[in-house]
Design an enzyme around this catalytic site. Structure first.
Site, mmCIF file in Angstrom:
data_model
loop_
_atom_site.group_PDB
_atom_site.id
_atom_site.type_symbol
_atom_site.label_atom_id
_atom_site.label_comp_id
_atom_site.label_asym_id
_atom_site.label_seq_id
_atom_site.Cartn_x
_atom_site.Cartn_y
_atom_site.Cartn_z
ATOM 1 N N ASP A 1 32.683 6.482 6.715
ATOM 2 C CA ASP A 1 32.935 5.526 5.634
ATOM 3 C C ASP A 1 32.511 6.221 4.338
ATOM 4 O OD1 ASP A 1 33.153 3.506 3.819
ATOM 5 O OD2 ASP A 1 31.974 2.045 4.933
ATOM 6 N N LYS B 1 34.374 1.802 -6.135
ATOM 7 C CA LYS B 1 33.161 2.128 -6.886
ATOM 8 C C LYS B 1 33.389 3.308 -7.823
ATOM 9 C CE LYS B 1 31.671 -0.496 -3.478
ATOM 10 N NZ LYS B 1 31.021 -1.763 -3.413
ATOM 11 N N TRP C 1 26.111 -1.973 6.492
ATOM 12 C CA TRP C 1 26.817 -2.979 5.688
ATOM 13 C C TRP C 1 27.229 -4.122 6.616
ATOM 14 C CZ3 TRP C 1 32.642 -2.944 4.568
ATOM 15 C CH2 TRP C 1 32.955 -3.846 3.542
HETATM 16 C C1 LMR Z 1 28.574 -4.492 -1.192
HETATM 17 O O1 LMR Z 1 28.083 -3.993 -0.168
HETATM 18 O O2 LMR Z 1 27.932 -5.254 -1.919
HETATM 19 C C2 LMR Z 1 29.956 -4.105 -1.614
HETATM 20 O O3 LMR Z 1 30.447 -3.116 -0.780
HETATM 21 C C3 LMR Z 1 30.861 -5.268 -1.773
HETATM 22 C C4 LMR Z 1 31.283 -5.898 -0.489
HETATM 23 O O4 LMR Z 1 32.485 -5.949 -0.229
HETATM 24 O O5 LMR Z 1 30.429 -6.356 0.276
#
Ligand code: LMR
Length: 396
Positions: A211, A246, A130
């Site tokens: 996470d 979520k 992420w």
């Molecule tokens: C995402 O990865 O799209 C979500 O977790 C929202 C975010 O905060 O980026």
């Protein structure tokens, strides 16, 4: 002075939502941000959440401050949800939990604790991960090191590469693990691979930060917690960052938690005190409303059962969407194997689309996905499926 501030580029995910909102094409499709959308394209309020809010409104409680670490009922509910009753009630397992505004703050708090309390120099994370992970831990002052995650196809796990690249990790460094439904790929290790990974973490003396943003989106709330529970049951320390964005659909309410599992009661008390110090100096105490909702649902047998049933429906719908998506793509592109999309889990798929294909989908079809090829499967529905698959096929 302020003219000297460098301009920061728009966020890779939230910047794209802004662009999507401005697009005037009535047939635009949003596969960007990780937000669940139902068949009508809406992000619904879950029934269990709505019922809990009605109860809260009727009881007209108070809007006074929460404790620094949140309410005891909420904190225990998180501990039980993550660890399961057996570990939570086990006198040999010492855990402490604090409420956080979403998973992001929980991650940031863990970065602050690692850096300031333990002087940890670096954290390992999967490549890819992420996008915000990298920024959160770098901002907390840790060096971010990446371990390989995917195989050569870029759509499945390359577990030999995971183990090989982690050989360079040294004792006292941290490692970030996606407990389930890896973001952005949807690619998770198998149970056996988890075991090997955890053995390596222990052998190398790394500090794991899990996470846990998608509990319930993989298989079930309990099965999804297995990597964490197995690690804790084997007697190891860990930090767990969880989010209710979520699995409760409480995105904008900012509800989550940080849990630390320690080897002794004394260590646990010290960790708890450090987390509270960090919270008090950053935002004093957490927001009230979302945590009251979660607390109400998790501590009421009927509401909890309703929530679990709704969460199962969400999970099953995403799995069905994957199947339909794969079969529609395969009809249009019979030479391509898309089955990896069925093997991935959770909201996201590393679709295999290249940056050029993603750009073409946006420019020519108003279809918004991340440049990495990550798509949010929950942005697909029966009304846009055909349009989406036709558009994707046109980019091959
Ligand atoms: C995402 O990865 O799209 C979500 O977790 C929202 C975010 O905060 O980026």
């Amino acid at each position: 002075m302020f003219e000297n501030a460098p301009l920061n580029p728009p966020d890779a995910i939230f910047g794209l939502i802004e662009k999507f909102k401005k697009d005037s094409n009535p047939n635009k499709i949003n596969l960007s941000v990780g937000v669940y959308q139902d068949e009508s394209g809406k992000t619904p309020v879950m029934n269990a959440v709505y019922e809990a809010e009605k109860k809260l409104l009727a009881s007209r409680g108070t809007k006074s401050y929460l404790p620094i670490d949140g309410s005891p009922g909420y904190r225990d509910a998180i501990g039980r949800l993550i660890l399961g009753d057996d570990l939570f009630d086990n006198d040999g397992v010492h855990s402490c939990t604090a409420q956080t505004p979403g998973g992001t703050v929980s991650l940031r708090l863990s970065g602050e604790i690692l850096k300031r309390v333990f002087n940890v120099s670096a954290i390992w994370m999967s490549n890819p991960t992420w996008a915000n992970h990298t920024k959160i831990f770098a901002t907390a002052g840790l060096e971010v090191k990446k371990y390989d995650y995917l195989d050569d196809s870029g759509t499945g796990i390359g577990f030999d590469k995971v183990l090989a690249s982690l050989q360079a990790a040294t004792a006292g460094e941290a490692i970030l693990l996606h407990a389930v439904c890896h973001n952005p790929t949807g690619v998770d290790p198998t149970p056996d691979q988890w075991k090997q990974l955890c053995d390596l973490i222990v052998e190398k003396g790394l500090i794991p930060v899990f996470d846990f943003a998608y509990q319930g989106f993989g298989e079930s709330v309990d099965a999804d917690a297995a990597p964490i529970r197995n690690f804790v049951a084997a007697g190891h320390e860990a930090i767990i960052c969880n989010s209710f964005s979520k699995n409760f659909g409480l995105y904008g309410e900012r509800v989550g938690g940080i849990t630390a599992v320690s080897k002794t009661a004394e260590a646990s008390a010290a960790m708890h005190s450090q987390i509270k110090l960090m919270i008090r100096t950053m935002y004093s105490n957490p927001p009230l409303h979302g945590a009251l909702i979660v607390n109400t649902v998790l501590n009421d047998a009927d509401l909890r059962a309703n929530w679990l049933a709704e969460l199962s429906e969400v999970r099953e719908r995403i799995i069905q969407l994957r199947g339909e998506f794969v079969s529609q793509l395969t009809e249009r592109l019979p030479g391509q194997d898309f089955n990896y999309i069925n093997l991935q889990r959770g909201m996201f798929s590393y679709s295999g689309l290249s940056k050029a294909q993603v750009d073409a989908l946006q420019a020519e079809h108003s279809i918004y996905a991340l440049g990495s090829g990550r798509i949010n499967i929950a942005g697909i529905n029966s009304s846009n499926m055909k349009q989406l698959c036709d558009a994707i096929a046109s980019t091959y």
